[in-house]
Motif scaffolding. Structure first.
Motif, mmCIF file in Angstrom:
data_model
loop_
_atom_site.group_PDB
_atom_site.id
_atom_site.type_symbol
_atom_site.label_atom_id
_atom_site.label_comp_id
_atom_site.label_asym_id
_atom_site.label_seq_id
_atom_site.Cartn_x
_atom_site.Cartn_y
_atom_site.Cartn_z
ATOM 1 N N VAL A 1 -3.071 5.246 -1.820
ATOM 2 C CA VAL A 1 -3.860 6.017 -0.868
ATOM 3 C C VAL A 1 -3.535 7.493 -1.098
ATOM 4 C CG1 VAL A 1 -4.481 6.332 1.551
ATOM 5 C CG2 VAL A 1 -3.597 4.119 0.776
ATOM 6 N N ASP B 1 -1.217 6.080 8.192
ATOM 7 C CA ASP B 1 -1.596 4.871 8.917
ATOM 8 C C ASP B 1 -2.128 3.779 7.993
ATOM 9 O OD1 ASP B 1 -0.817 6.061 11.302
ATOM 10 O OD2 ASP B 1 -2.867 6.651 11.848
ATOM 11 N N ARG B 2 -2.553 4.154 6.788
ATOM 12 C CA ARG B 2 -3.127 3.205 5.838
ATOM 13 C C ARG B 2 -2.127 2.748 4.774
ATOM 14 N NH1 ARG B 2 -7.480 5.483 7.925
ATOM 15 N NH2 ARG B 2 -9.528 4.577 7.583
ATOM 16 N N CYS B 3 -0.881 3.212 4.844
ATOM 17 C CA CYS B 3 0.070 2.820 3.806
ATOM 18 C C CYS B 3 1.311 2.171 4.414
ATOM 19 C CB CYS B 3 0.444 4.012 2.922
ATOM 20 S SG CYS B 3 1.513 5.250 3.681
ATOM 21 N N ARG C 1 0.862 -1.189 0.000
ATOM 22 C CA ARG C 1 0.000 0.000 0.000
ATOM 23 C C ARG C 1 0.897 1.238 0.000
ATOM 24 N NH1 ARG C 1 -5.182 -1.402 2.150
ATOM 25 N NH2 ARG C 1 -5.363 0.618 3.149
ATOM 26 N N GLU D 1 -7.621 4.329 -2.813
ATOM 27 C CA GLU D 1 -8.348 4.652 -1.586
ATOM 28 C C GLU D 1 -8.203 6.148 -1.354
ATOM 29 O OE1 GLU D 1 -8.405 3.593 3.196
ATOM 30 O OE2 GLU D 1 -7.081 2.491 1.859
#
Length: 157
Positions: free
Chosen positions: A36, A112-114, A2, A59
């Motif tokens: 993202v 936080d999402r990658c 990600r 995303e």
């Protein structure tokens, strides 16, 4: 894997080309690619377009419910809506309107999402809370690898 992006909204054309060329070389093609982005004009939209062109999923992490109103009323707002429609997932921070706190929250949520962050960044301090420098500092504090994409000697507006 990600990949996330942070970066300046106004990019000199040579820097935009440099970043896009880098992404075309290093991003995996197809279903293994997850990008993202907050979909702001500049680096965010450029990265999102590269992710989609490579066949990846996108995303979107938006700072607030009315984020589109903070974008210039030019092609960038239309690109935002196109990229938003193309996003597989949309996460919106709990803010009603754009603010520095909303931008910081979105930047932190994006990190936080990658697994790896690309920063199209001139290396200078943020011009406001939640700017590129703040997101890079947060990513580094969280132990995320950061690739800075800029060309030495190029000055942004």
């Amino acid at each position: 894997m990600r990949f996330g992006v942070t970066g300046h909204r106004a990019l000199p054309p040579v820097v935009a080309g440099h970043a896009a060329d880098h992404w075309r070389r290093v991003l995996p093609a197809g279903g293994g690619l997850h990008g993202v982005s907050s979909l702001a004009d500049g680096a965010d939209q450029l990265f999102a377009a590269c992710v989609l062109a490579a066949g990846g999923t996108l995303e979107a992490v938006l700072p607030c419910a009315d984020y589109a109103c903070s974008l210039p009323e030019d092609d960038s707002r239309a690109r935002f809506h196109d990229l938003l429609r193309a996003s597989a997932t949309v996460v919106t921070m709990p803010y009603a309107e754009p603010s520095e706190q909303a931008f910081l929250a979105a930047g932190q949520a994006l990190v936080d999402r990658c697994d790896h962050l690309f920063a199209v960044w001139d290396g200078l301090p943020a011009r406001g809370l939640g700017g590129t420098a703040d997101v890079v500092a947060y990513a580094r504090a969280r132990g995320r690898p950061v690739t800075v994409l800029w060309i030495d000697g190029v000055i942004r507006d």
